[in-house]
Design a protein around this motif. Structure first.
Motif, PDB file in Angstrom:
ATOM      1  N   LEU A  71       6.583  12.986   1.043  1.00  0.00           N
ATOM      2  CA  LEU A  71       6.939  11.847   1.877  1.00  0.00           C
ATOM      3  C   LEU A  71       6.094  10.661   1.409  1.00  0.00           C
ATOM      4  O   LEU A  71       4.871  10.749   1.333  1.00  0.00           O
ATOM      5  N   PHE A  72       6.793   9.581   1.038  1.00  0.00           N
ATOM      6  CA  PHE A  72       6.053   8.396   0.591  1.00  0.00           C
ATOM      7  C   PHE A  72       6.210   7.280   1.609  1.00  0.00           C
ATOM      8  O   PHE A  72       7.303   7.074   2.148  1.00  0.00           O
ATOM      9  N   GLN A 113       0.855  -1.184   0.000  1.00  0.00           N
ATOM     10  CA  GLN A 113       0.000   0.000   0.000  1.00  0.00           C
ATOM     11  C   GLN A 113       0.891   1.234   0.000  1.00  0.00           C
ATOM     12  O   GLN A 113       1.829   1.328   0.788  1.00  0.00           O
ATOM     13  N   LEU A 114       0.617   2.201  -0.930  1.00  0.00           N
ATOM     14  CA  LEU A 114       1.445   3.391  -1.052  1.00  0.00           C
ATOM     15  C   LEU A 114       0.653   4.604  -0.575  1.00  0.00           C
ATOM     16  O   LEU A 114      -0.457   4.857  -1.032  1.00  0.00           O
ATOM     17  N   ASP A 115       1.224   5.340   0.387  1.00  0.00           N
ATOM     18  CA  ASP A 115       0.596   6.581   0.851  1.00  0.00           C
ATOM     19  C   ASP A 115       1.569   7.728   0.594  1.00  0.00           C
ATOM     20  O   ASP A 115       2.772   7.580   0.824  1.00  0.00           O
ATOM     21  N   LEU A 154       5.594   3.259   1.915  1.00  0.00           N
ATOM     22  CA  LEU A 154       5.254   2.020   1.228  1.00  0.00           C
ATOM     23  C   LEU A 154       5.137   0.930   2.299  1.00  0.00           C
ATOM     24  O   LEU A 154       6.105   0.618   2.988  1.00  0.00           O
ATOM     25  N   GLN A 155       3.918   0.388   2.459  1.00  0.00           N
ATOM     26  CA  GLN A 155       3.696  -0.559   3.554  1.00  0.00           C
ATOM     27  C   GLN A 155       3.307  -1.922   3.019  1.00  0.00           C
ATOM     28  O   GLN A 155       2.488  -2.004   2.091  1.00  0.00           O
ATOM     29  N   ASP A 156       3.863  -2.959   3.615  1.00  0.00           N
ATOM     30  CA  ASP A 156       3.437  -4.309   3.250  1.00  0.00           C
ATOM     31  C   ASP A 156       2.216  -4.645   4.104  1.00  0.00           C
ATOM     32  O   ASP A 156       2.337  -4.859   5.309  1.00  0.00           O
ATOM     33  N   VAL A 157       1.029  -4.661   3.478  1.00  0.00           N
ATOM     34  CA  VAL A 157      -0.191  -4.896   4.259  1.00  0.00           C
ATOM     35  C   VAL A 157      -0.718  -6.318   4.055  1.00  0.00           C
ATOM     36  O   VAL A 157      -1.839  -6.631   4.418  1.00  0.00           O
ATOM     37  N   THR A 158       0.141  -7.183   3.469  1.00  0.00           N
ATOM     38  CA  THR A 158      -0.306  -8.549   3.162  1.00  0.00           C
ATOM     39  C   THR A 158      -0.815  -9.264   4.411  1.00  0.00           C
ATOM     40  O   THR A 158      -1.918  -9.826   4.413  1.00  0.00           O
ATOM     41  N   ALA A 159       0.003  -9.202   5.498  1.00  0.00           N
ATOM     42  CA  ALA A 159      -0.353  -9.938   6.711  1.00  0.00           C
ATOM     43  C   ALA A 159      -1.664  -9.406   7.286  1.00  0.00           C
ATOM     44  O   ALA A 159      -2.542 -10.176   7.690  1.00  0.00           O
TER      45      ALA A 159
END
Ligand code: ADP
Length: 267
Positions: free
Chosen positions: A19-20, A2-4, A22-27
């Motif tokens: 400011l970017f 997920q990119l914010d 990038l989060q791994d939201v798979t779990a």
């Protein structure tokens, strides 16, 4: 992923940068999916008995059933389905308590021979109804550190399955042993084996999943909720133990629970 993005400005509102994140939201997504799948499964499982209770009660109330025998058989169905609902609700509550860790462990020394002997006595009545021989082999003078209520639930669930999924006149064995593992740690193994219908090889990896049943019709017929083994697995893990299963179709099934004799923190 997920990119914010966030626009960064100086005090005078002029552009400073971006400011970017990038989060791994798979779990997180997986957990959310599991949760909604569980709610969907629970609703489905509850709907079936509720629909039966409602349908048969409506028919009786409609006054169309005049002969007593039919009326009684409808009442029996309503009673059986209410019992199923009760079991489902208590299994769902147990599972949710265990999974959310709201079920603290109450470890204490359990005298193996008297504990298992009394538990087998309880199961004997159930086995006798199907003329199933229940054979126990339990060592004397051994103490196991466990949560007694949870240990009882582990064994009762495994034994009830063994009795349910074994034909009349079959045999169920309950064997307790103590041993040293390769690292020299003291273990207790509890084996429940039966001469029943067995579990197909392809289903073996899935039987500990919530609501997984090899044969839905047969499990419902035997009053199963599909949650028993899932509860067992959690309770075994709370004792820092393991559970394994071996099975052959039409020959029988054998579950082995291995528990540490003493719990780590207490040693
Ligand atoms: P259930 O309430 O349906 O018995 P469980 O979680 O206890 O649910 O078991 C899951 C499934 O595993 C059962 O529906 C059944 O198909 C299979 N199973 C469990 N124990 C046995 C056994 N001893 N012999 C054959 N099949 C079994």
């Amino acid at each position: 992923l997920q990119l914010d993005g966030l626009l960064m400005q100086n005090e005078d509102q002029s552009y400073m940068g971006m400011l970017f994140l990038l989060q791994d939201v798979t779990a997180y997504r997986r957990l959310e999916n599991m949760r909604s799948e569980f709610v969907a499964n629970v609703s489905h499982e509850l709907k079936t008995p509720v629909a039966a209770v409602k349908g048969f009660a409506e028919t009786l109330l409609g006054g169309g059933v005049t002969d007593e025998k039919t009326a009684r058989s409808f009442l029996q169905i309503i009673y059986d389905e209410s019992e199923r609902l009760n079991r489902l609700i208590s299994d769902i509550l147990d599972l949710s308590k265990i999974e959310s860790k709201r079920s603290p462990m109450d470890f204490a020394p359990v005298h193996v021979s008297s504990f298992f002997a009394s538990m087998l006595e309880t199961m004997r009545t159930v086995a006798q109804k199907k003329r199933i021989t229940l054979h126990g082999d339990i060592p004397d003078e051994l103490f196991l550190e466990a949560d007694e209520d949870k240990l009882r639930q582990i064994c009762i669930n495994l034994l009830s399955n063994a009795v349910s999924y074994t034909q009349d006149g079959g045999r169920v064995e309950f064997i307790v042993r103590d041993k040293l593992d390769e690292e020299g740690n003291e273990k207790v193994t509890i084996t429940v084996s039966d001469t029943g219908i067995g579990i197909p090889r392809k289903d073996l990896p899935r039987i500990f999943e919530r609501f997984y049943r090899v044969d839905k019709a047969r499990s419902r017929g035997s009053g199963g909720t599909g949650l028993g083994l899932s509860i067992v697995k959690h309770l075994v893990e709370l004792h820092h133990g393991t559970i394994s299963v071996e099975s052959e179709l039409s020959i029988g099934t054998s579950f082995t629970v291995e528990l540490p004799l003493m719990q780590e923190s207490e040693m």
